[in-house]
Design a protein around this motif. Structure first.
Motif, PDB file in Angstrom:
ATOM      1  N   GLN A 216       0.680  -1.138   0.034  1.00  0.00           N
ATOM      2  CA  GLN A 216      -0.010  -0.037  -0.133  1.00  0.00           C
ATOM      3  C   GLN A 216       1.051   1.182  -0.029  1.00  0.00           C
ATOM      4  O   GLN A 216       2.002   1.440   0.739  1.00  0.00           O
ATOM      5  N   ALA A 217       0.470   2.193  -0.628  1.00  0.00           N
ATOM      6  CA  ALA A 217       1.332   3.480  -1.031  1.00  0.00           C
ATOM      7  C   ALA A 217       1.735   4.171   0.148  1.00  0.00           C
ATOM      8  O   ALA A 217       2.716   4.746   0.498  1.00  0.00           O
ATOM      9  N   ALA A 218       0.815   4.142   1.341  1.00  0.00           N
ATOM     10  CA  ALA A 218       0.998   5.022   2.534  1.00  0.00           C
ATOM     11  C   ALA A 218       2.204   4.458   3.068  1.00  0.00           C
ATOM     12  O   ALA A 218       3.238   5.034   3.901  1.00  0.00           O
ATOM     13  N   LEU A 219       2.046   3.202   3.369  1.00  0.00           N
ATOM     14  CA  LEU A 219       3.428   2.201   4.084  1.00  0.00           C
ATOM     15  C   LEU A 219       4.456   2.372   3.252  1.00  0.00           C
ATOM     16  O   LEU A 219       5.588   2.600   3.939  1.00  0.00           O
ATOM     17  N   LEU A 322       5.258  -9.396 -23.920  1.00  0.00           N
ATOM     18  CA  LEU A 322       4.796  -8.166 -23.655  1.00  0.00           C
ATOM     19  C   LEU A 322       4.709  -7.744 -22.342  1.00  0.00           C
ATOM     20  O   LEU A 322       4.901  -6.702 -21.992  1.00  0.00           O
ATOM     21  N   VAL A 323       4.811  -8.635 -21.336  1.00  0.00           N
ATOM     22  CA  VAL A 323       4.849  -8.441 -19.875  1.00  0.00           C
ATOM     23  C   VAL A 323       5.921  -7.777 -19.421  1.00  0.00           C
ATOM     24  O   VAL A 323       5.892  -6.655 -18.828  1.00  0.00           O
ATOM     25  N   GLU A 324       7.155  -8.093 -20.046  1.00  0.00           N
ATOM     26  CA  GLU A 324       8.587  -7.377 -19.888  1.00  0.00           C
ATOM     27  C   GLU A 324       8.482  -6.117 -20.264  1.00  0.00           C
ATOM     28  O   GLU A 324       9.038  -5.356 -19.698  1.00  0.00           O
ATOM     29  N   LEU A 325       8.035  -6.078 -21.522  1.00  0.00           N
ATOM     30  CA  LEU A 325       7.923  -4.716 -22.321  1.00  0.00           C
ATOM     31  C   LEU A 325       7.118  -3.740 -21.396  1.00  0.00           C
ATOM     32  O   LEU A 325       7.621  -2.554 -21.310  1.00  0.00           O
ATOM     33  N   SER A 326       5.809  -4.159 -20.790  1.00  0.00           N
ATOM     34  CA  SER A 326       5.099  -3.385 -20.029  1.00  0.00           C
ATOM     35  C   SER A 326       5.926  -2.984 -18.956  1.00  0.00           C
ATOM     36  O   SER A 326       5.684  -1.865 -18.357  1.00  0.00           O
ATOM     37  N   ALA A 327       6.700  -3.959 -18.123  1.00  0.00           N
ATOM     38  CA  ALA A 327       7.206  -3.793 -16.859  1.00  0.00           C
ATOM     39  C   ALA A 327       8.199  -2.707 -17.165  1.00  0.00           C
ATOM     40  O   ALA A 327       8.588  -1.856 -16.108  1.00  0.00           O
ATOM     41  N   ARG A 328       9.233  -2.973 -18.102  1.00  0.00           N
ATOM     42  CA  ARG A 328      10.194  -2.034 -18.367  1.00  0.00           C
ATOM     43  C   ARG A 328       9.659  -0.444 -18.696  1.00  0.00           C
ATOM     44  O   ARG A 328      10.371   0.349 -18.384  1.00  0.00           O
ATOM     45  N   ILE A 335       6.362   5.563 -12.443  1.00  0.00           N
ATOM     46  CA  ILE A 335       4.937   5.736 -12.108  1.00  0.00           C
ATOM     47  C   ILE A 335       5.096   4.867 -10.676  1.00  0.00           C
ATOM     48  O   ILE A 335       5.242   3.588 -10.815  1.00  0.00           O
ATOM     49  N   THR A 336       4.236   5.322  -9.526  1.00  0.00           N
ATOM     50  CA  THR A 336       4.031   4.798  -8.409  1.00  0.00           C
ATOM     51  C   THR A 336       2.677   3.868  -8.885  1.00  0.00           C
ATOM     52  O   THR A 336       1.778   4.167  -9.288  1.00  0.00           O
ATOM     53  N   ASP A 338       0.350   0.025  -7.897  1.00  0.00           N
ATOM     54  CA  ASP A 338      -0.084  -1.191  -7.014  1.00  0.00           C
ATOM     55  C   ASP A 338      -1.129  -1.683  -7.910  1.00  0.00           C
ATOM     56  O   ASP A 338      -1.831  -1.494  -9.079  1.00  0.00           O
ATOM     57  N   ALA A 339      -1.798  -2.918  -7.353  1.00  0.00           N
ATOM     58  CA  ALA A 339      -3.042  -3.643  -7.909  1.00  0.00           C
ATOM     59  C   ALA A 339      -4.275  -2.900  -8.257  1.00  0.00           C
ATOM     60  O   ALA A 339      -4.688  -3.696  -9.280  1.00  0.00           O
ATOM     61  N   SER A 340      -4.424  -1.776  -7.944  1.00  0.00           N
ATOM     62  CA  SER A 340      -5.527  -1.111  -8.147  1.00  0.00           C
ATOM     63  C   SER A 340      -5.289  -0.216  -9.404  1.00  0.00           C
ATOM     64  O   SER A 340      -6.267   0.221  -9.982  1.00  0.00           O
ATOM     65  N   ILE A 341      -4.070  -0.154  -9.876  1.00  0.00           N
ATOM     66  CA  ILE A 341      -3.707   0.573 -11.068  1.00  0.00           C
ATOM     67  C   ILE A 341      -3.348  -0.211 -12.198  1.00  0.00           C
ATOM     68  O   ILE A 341      -3.769  -0.049 -13.377  1.00  0.00           O
TER      69      ILE A 341
END
Length: 416
Positions: A216-219, A322-328, A335-336, A338-341
């Motif tokens: 979570q972003a706050a922690l 494509l997963v690796e390209l997205s991660a890079r 960008i910050t 988490d699983a909500s984004i």
């Protein structure tokens, strides 16, 4: 309702200001049926009643969003200067407005009995609460909403108390010496939590998916001290690498065989205690950290002087997924996330990344791995260790060029 607060009384007649005290305010009915404000303190458990009808001079609530307000009374000439939780204070003042305006519908449910008294345990410090015995645990009344430090150590609790999640001012939480195996995701949303002591619990019995509170972003932005000693941990969650504000990490007395590579990205980390585990090697990336204290004693590190494995085939140029390209792309944009984004599978993919020792960039499906006891960089102080031989490190490289850079450091070291 009852309002846990700090109250400072200003006597306008004498121009005298009484010291702020831990207090409880509530509404009660007197014999004639009128509603009054009842004011209790630890020294005055019988309390003082203040009439409301035709007795409120003015209510100053300009700063109630900060948890501050003043109720000015006509008789006696007192100003009640209140500091409390903003939400609770706003509700308290709304009821007062309804009573003064004569709008008393459903008011009965907010009124306490006129003979109500409170024990000393009810008058908690608004900033520091220490519960030493099970019998003192505030099951019904809850904790003061403005609590900043909460100590619930050694109470033999098996579950996390979700009322803690209402403490939006909480900065320190001590749940040590209990039997807790699960923490809710919402723990990571407390906006000011900086110090978290979870030592001597059973977090090792929690499945991987139950560490989402670390994401979570706050922690991630605020937590600077984490103690998870003696938790039966066989694996440290990869989410630990998201705690970018972390300065002290204590994970000794567990059963860890390795540390996640992401621990080498905790750039603010100063103290690392991994003593008394089953570690075989350390991530090479931690040599980049400005650590001031490292305790690795009581581990069974690999003893071979140079146990090197290097698979160059993993560095051949292959079209990335494509997963690796997205991660890079996500890492490049800083960008910050988490699983909500972004999809949770991508979050996990990012968390489990390896990091190139030479360029410090993340590497995913294609990398080279090297085990060596060579230390190109030194920590600011000597490690605390029970070993007579050098510690083994695990290095990763994203390209042949980065690997050659490491090798050049090695040969330069030999030529010195």
């Amino acid at each position: 309702m009852k309002l846990h607060c700090n109250v400072e009384i200003y006597d306008r007649t004498l121009s005298l200001r009484r010291k702020s005290q831990r207090s409880i305010l509530a509404y009660v009915k007197v014999k004639d049926g009128d509603v009054c404000i009842h004011f209790w303190t630890r020294m005055n458990k019988q309390g003082t009643k203040y009439k409301i009808k035709n007795n409120i001079r003015k209510v100053f609530e300009k700063f109630n969003f900060e948890g501050k307000a003043t109720i000015s009374l006509i008789e006696p000439c007192h100003d009640l200067i209140i500091q409390s939780n903003p939400i609770q204070l706003k509700s308290f003042l709304n009821i007062l407005k309804n009573v003064t305006d004569g709008y008393c519908r459903d008011i009965e449910r907010y009124i306490l009995k006129s003979n109500t008294t409170f024990s000393s345990s009810e008058f908690y410090s608004l900033k520091k609460v220490v519960v030493k015995k099970k019998s003192e645990y505030p099951i019904l009344q809850g904790f003061p909403r403005m609590t900043e430090q909460l100590f619930l150590s050694g109470l033999d609790r098996k579950s996390f108390d979700r009322q803690i999640l209402t403490l939006q001012s909480l900065r320190l939480l001590d749940l040590s010496n209990n039997k807790i195996s699960f923490l809710p995701k919402e723990l990571g949303t407390l906006p000011h939590l900086q110090t978290l002591n979870l030592s001597h619990n059973n977090l090792g019995k929690s499945v991987k998916s139950k560490w989402t509170w670390l994401e979570q972003a706050a922690l991630r932005s605020n937590l600077y001290f984490l103690d998870i000693r003696d938790n039966l941990l066989t694996e440290l969650p990869v989410q630990i690498g998201q705690l970018k504000a972390l300065r002290e990490l204590k994970i000794c007395n567990n059963m860890l065989t390795q540390l996640p590579q992401s621990i080498g990205t905790l750039n603010k980390l100063k103290l690392l205690n991994v003593a008394n585990n089953n570690l075989l090697l350390l991530p090479g990336m931690i040599q980049h950290l400005q650590l001031s204290s490292v305790d690795i004693s009581g581990n069974s590190f690999l003893q071979n002087s140079y146990d090197i494995t290097f698979n160059k085939n993993t560095l051949d140029i292959i079209l990335p997924s494509l997963v690796e390209l997205s991660a890079r792309h996500l890492l490049k944009s800083r960008i910050t996330y988490d699983a909500s984004i972004i999809p949770y599978t991508l979050v996990r993919y990012l968390d489990e990344a390896k990091y190139c020792f030479s360029c410090k960039n993340a590497c995913f499906d294609f990398y080279s791995r090297l085990l060596s006891d060579f230390r190109p960089y030194e920590f600011s102080i000597t490690m605390k260790s029970t070993l007579s031989q050098p510690v083994k490190y695990e290095f990763y490289f994203c390209s042949k060029q980065c690997y050659k850079l490491y090798v050049s450091l090695f040969y330069n070291f030999l030529d010195m």
